[in-house]
Enzyme design. Structure first.
Site, PDB file in Angstrom:
ATOM      1  N   ASN A 104       1.008  -1.346   0.021  1.00 28.78           N
ATOM      2  CA  ASN A 104      -0.047  -0.006   0.141  1.00 28.78           C
ATOM      3  C   ASN A 104       0.889   1.330  -0.057  1.00 28.78           C
ATOM      4  O   ASN A 104       1.961   1.172   0.532  1.00 28.78           O
ATOM      5  CB  ASN A 104      -0.681  -0.074   1.242  1.00 28.78           C
ATOM      6  CG  ASN A 104      -0.402   0.111   2.677  1.00 28.78           C
ATOM      7  OD1 ASN A 104      -0.528  -0.601   3.155  1.00 28.78           O
ATOM      8  ND2 ASN A 104       0.222   1.416   2.809  1.00 28.78           N
ATOM      9  N   THR A 106       1.516   4.656   1.805  1.00 31.04           N
ATOM     10  CA  THR A 106       1.058   5.076   3.170  1.00 31.04           C
ATOM     11  C   THR A 106       0.814   6.539   3.055  1.00 31.04           C
ATOM     12  O   THR A 106       1.975   7.464   2.499  1.00 31.04           O
ATOM     13  CB  THR A 106       2.216   4.828   3.962  1.00 31.04           C
ATOM     14  OG1 THR A 106       2.505   3.291   3.951  1.00 31.04           O
ATOM     15  CG2 THR A 106       1.640   5.218   5.294  1.00 31.04           C
ATOM     16  N   LYS A 129      -2.924   3.329   2.363  1.00 30.20           N
ATOM     17  CA  LYS A 129      -3.394   3.465   3.846  1.00 30.20           C
ATOM     18  C   LYS A 129      -3.456   5.081   4.478  1.00 30.20           C
ATOM     19  O   LYS A 129      -2.350   5.456   4.244  1.00 30.20           O
ATOM     20  CB  LYS A 129      -2.350   2.565   4.673  1.00 30.20           C
ATOM     21  CG  LYS A 129      -2.804   2.725   6.331  1.00 30.20           C
ATOM     22  CD  LYS A 129      -2.138   1.831   6.953  1.00 30.20           C
ATOM     23  CE  LYS A 129      -0.817   2.579   7.978  1.00 30.20           C
ATOM     24  NZ  LYS A 129      -0.226   1.266   8.955  1.00 30.20           N
ATOM     25  N   LYS A 131      -3.146   7.573   7.160  1.00 30.00           N
ATOM     26  CA  LYS A 131      -2.982   7.983   8.736  1.00 30.00           C
ATOM     27  C   LYS A 131      -4.220   8.959   9.113  1.00 30.00           C
ATOM     28  O   LYS A 131      -4.379  10.108   8.555  1.00 30.00           O
ATOM     29  CB  LYS A 131      -1.614   8.665   8.953  1.00 30.00           C
ATOM     30  CG  LYS A 131      -0.710   7.536   8.696  1.00 30.00           C
ATOM     31  CD  LYS A 131      -0.614   6.414   9.848  1.00 30.00           C
ATOM     32  CE  LYS A 131       0.609   5.822  10.142  1.00 30.00           C
ATOM     33  NZ  LYS A 131       0.431   4.734  11.216  1.00 30.00           N
ATOM     34  N   ASP A 166      -5.615   4.181   9.429  1.00 32.12           N
ATOM     35  CA  ASP A 166      -4.771   3.668  10.705  1.00 32.12           C
ATOM     36  C   ASP A 166      -4.961   4.758  11.702  1.00 32.12           C
ATOM     37  O   ASP A 166      -4.600   6.008  11.469  1.00 32.12           O
ATOM     38  CB  ASP A 166      -3.427   3.503  10.322  1.00 32.12           C
ATOM     39  CG  ASP A 166      -2.424   2.952  11.610  1.00 32.12           C
ATOM     40  OD1 ASP A 166      -3.205   2.773  12.682  1.00 32.12           O
ATOM     41  OD2 ASP A 166      -1.347   2.442  11.455  1.00 32.12           O
ATOM     42  N   ASN A 168      -3.894   4.562  14.860  1.00 29.96           N
ATOM     43  CA  ASN A 168      -3.033   4.490  15.917  1.00 29.96           C
ATOM     44  C   ASN A 168      -3.376   4.398  17.469  1.00 29.96           C
ATOM     45  O   ASN A 168      -2.700   5.229  18.282  1.00 29.96           O
ATOM     46  CB  ASN A 168      -1.563   5.364  15.907  1.00 29.96           C
ATOM     47  CG  ASN A 168      -0.731   4.944  14.763  1.00 29.96           C
ATOM     48  OD1 ASN A 168      -0.858   5.665  13.813  1.00 29.96           O
ATOM     49  ND2 ASN A 168      -0.025   4.003  15.033  1.00 29.96           N
ATOM     50  N   ASP A 220      -2.811  -3.700  15.189  1.00 30.25           N
ATOM     51  CA  ASP A 220      -1.674  -3.424  14.938  1.00 30.25           C
ATOM     52  C   ASP A 220      -0.632  -3.368  16.521  1.00 30.25           C
ATOM     53  O   ASP A 220      -0.287  -4.253  16.972  1.00 30.25           O
ATOM     54  CB  ASP A 220      -1.245  -2.245  14.340  1.00 30.25           C
ATOM     55  CG  ASP A 220       0.267  -1.809  14.001  1.00 30.25           C
ATOM     56  OD1 ASP A 220       1.037  -2.730  14.271  1.00 30.25           O
ATOM     57  OD2 ASP A 220       0.544  -0.587  13.661  1.00 30.25           O
ATOM     58  N   LYS A 244       4.242  -6.833  12.149  1.00 28.83           N
ATOM     59  CA  LYS A 244       5.797  -6.043  12.138  1.00 28.83           C
ATOM     60  C   LYS A 244       6.691  -7.076  12.507  1.00 28.83           C
ATOM     61  O   LYS A 244       6.862  -7.196  13.588  1.00 28.83           O
ATOM     62  CB  LYS A 244       5.576  -4.903  12.705  1.00 28.83           C
ATOM     63  CG  LYS A 244       4.231  -3.916  12.633  1.00 28.83           C
ATOM     64  CD  LYS A 244       4.700  -2.623  12.100  1.00 28.83           C
ATOM     65  CE  LYS A 244       3.524  -1.804  12.022  1.00 28.83           C
ATOM     66  NZ  LYS A 244       3.661  -0.708  11.255  1.00 28.83           N
TER      67      LYS A 244
HETATM   68  O1  LIG Z   1       1.766   0.167   7.417  1.00 27.71           O
HETATM   69  C1  LIG Z   1       2.209   1.152   6.530  1.00 27.71           C
HETATM   70  O2  LIG Z   1       1.575   1.494   5.470  1.00 27.71           O
HETATM   71  C2  LIG Z   1       3.275   1.966   6.965  1.00 27.71           C
HETATM   72  C3  LIG Z   1       3.837   1.635   8.362  1.00 27.71           C
HETATM   73  C4  LIG Z   1       3.279   2.449   9.312  1.00 27.71           C
HETATM   74  O3  LIG Z   1       2.023   2.840   9.278  1.00 27.71           O
HETATM   75  C5  LIG Z   1       3.794   2.459  10.824  1.00 27.71           C
HETATM   76  C6  LIG Z   1       5.067   2.949  10.708  1.00 27.71           C
HETATM   77  C7  LIG Z   1       5.793   3.199  11.920  1.00 27.71           C
HETATM   78  C8  LIG Z   1       5.284   2.840  13.152  1.00 27.71           C
HETATM   79  C9  LIG Z   1       4.060   2.479  13.205  1.00 27.71           C
HETATM   80  C10 LIG Z   1       3.280   2.322  11.981  1.00 27.71           C
HETATM   81  C11 LIG Z   1       1.903   1.865  12.091  1.00 27.71           C
HETATM   82  O4  LIG Z   1       1.411   1.105  11.373  1.00 27.71           O
HETATM   83  O5  LIG Z   1       1.137   2.428  13.086  1.00 27.71           O
HETATM   84 MG   LIG Z   2      -0.579   1.098  12.533  1.00 30.62          MG
END
Ligand SMILES: O=C(O)CCC(=O)c1ccccc1C(=O)O
Ligand SMILES: [Mg+2]
Length: 357
Positions: A104, A106, A129, A131, A166, A168, A220, A244
């Site tokens: 994907n 990002t 993806k 954020k 995402d 987080n 995640d 990861k």
């Molecule tokens: O998943 C992706 O597209 C990129 C990686 C990413 O989002 C990420 C990168 C570093 C730390 C945390 C994250 C996360 O997925 O939260």
């Molecule tokens: Mg994530």
């Protein structure tokens, strides 16, 4: 004569750690590792609180690997990153089922216009993806960014377009339910959200949100930072497992956890240099059967890299490659204070790893 090859612009910094000068308990943990480097790279975008990346590169019988835990990971948590890097550099690689891995693009917290641009310049990614829920960000801006991305994908790849977001772990369950409804609608041009990654922090909240919304839920942080990485799956709190490789202790351990969840898997990056990304590509390529687009297209967030030719998306996928650091970069060493910090951290991680073995 000195090496006449010019250094690349925005050059990465690279230094060596003398293994023979390390205490014996560190050398015992490193085993067959015969080279340890420290790197320091600038990023060209802010990704949550991260604006630069530094870490260790390890070489062993099976090639190069990376251990670059973020600085907010304590020694115990960081030690699994070291474990994974030692394993990847020392053990034969996994059996591979494909020679490239779909990824994907990002989309960080940027304007809708810049988000659209990133989709168009993604070199063929059909999945994006986005954020969302950054501290201080407005939900309406998140929705506008999701809408721009969904439309750009619908225009460029049509029916194949997928948008995931995402958060987080930023939302409470109630906030998540409301936000997901809005963002799912914003992704209308591609039929709604493919999934929502980690909308809330706890497994209980994820389970509640999952029951309340149409969009599937991906875990995640509930996997990567949990004492029991499979608990979220057992609780029926997720549809997709984000794996990861580095924080989960390397290819074999991470994929075993992925398999134990019984969920669909997405291998995703921890903003590693191209060396660490390539280890994750290898892991994703070893998953039999279908893989969802992986979150591994993050090399473009680095202003420089540790290899001469960074990993590069081709037709929406990352090809498998063998990479090694560009040792010409040793001519621009990392700050001595940073090198010393990594030597201390290596020691602290090795203590934990030694105790676990
Ligand atoms: O998943 C992706 O597209 C990129 C990686 C990413 O989002 C990420 C990168 C570093 C730390 C945390 C994250 C996360 O997925 O939260
Ligand atoms: Mg994530």
């Amino acid at each position: 004569m000195m090496d006449a090859m010019p250094l690349p612009r925005n050059s990465a910094r690279l230094s060596r750690i003398d293994i023979r000068a390390l205490p014996s308990h560190v050398r015992a943990v490193l085993g067959g590792i015969d080279e340890v480097l420290v790197y320091d790279l600038a990023m060209n975008v802010r990704f949550r609180r991260v604006t630069s990346r530094d870490g260790l590169l390890l070489h062993g019988e099976s090639g190069w690997a990376e251990a670059a835990p973020f600085w907010d990971y304590d020694p115990a948590e960081s030690s699994t990153w070291l474990e994974g890097a030692i394993d990847a550099a020392s053990s034969p690689g996994p059996r591979l089922h494909r020679d490239a891995v779909p990824v994907n693009v990002t989309i960080p917290v940027v304007s809708a216009e810049s988000a659209r641009d990133r989709v168009i310049r993604s070199r063929g990614c059909a999945t994006a993806k986005v954020k969302v829920a950054d501290p201080g960000a407005r939900l309406e801006d998140d929705a506008e960014r999701v809408r721009a991305v969904a439309r750009a994908l619908a225009e460029t790849v049509g029916d194949e377009g997928r948008v995931r977001v995402d958060a987080n772990a930023a939302w409470t369950a109630d906030e998540a339910i409301a936000a997901i409804e809005l963002l799912d609608e914003a992704a209308e041009a591609v039929g709604g959200l493919q999934y929502v990654e980690q909308p809330c922090a706890s497994v209980e909240e994820l389970a509640r949100v999952r029951r309340a919304v149409r969009a599937p839920i991906a875990a995640d942080e509930s996997i990567r930072r949990a004492s029991d990485p499979v608990a979220v799956a057992r609780a029926g709190a997720a549809d997709v497992a984000v794996i990861k490789i580095a924080p989960l202790g390397g290819i074999r351990r991470a994929l075993r956890i992925g398999e134990e969840t019984g969920l669909r898997l997405v291998v995703s990056s921890a903003l590693e240099s191209s060396i660490g990304l390539q280890v994750a590509v290898r892991a994703a390529a070893s998953i039999p059967g279908e893989v969802l687009a992986c979150g591994l297209a993050t090399a473009s967030f680095l202003a420089s890299d540790v290899v001469a030719e960074p990993v590069r998306v081709e037709a929406g996928s990352l090809p498998l490659r063998e990479l090694e650091p560009d040792l010409r970069l040793l001519a621009s060493p990392v700050d001595e204070a940073l090198r010393a910090r990594w030597i201390d951290r290596l020691d602290a991680m090795a203590v934990h790893l030694g105790e676990r073995r």
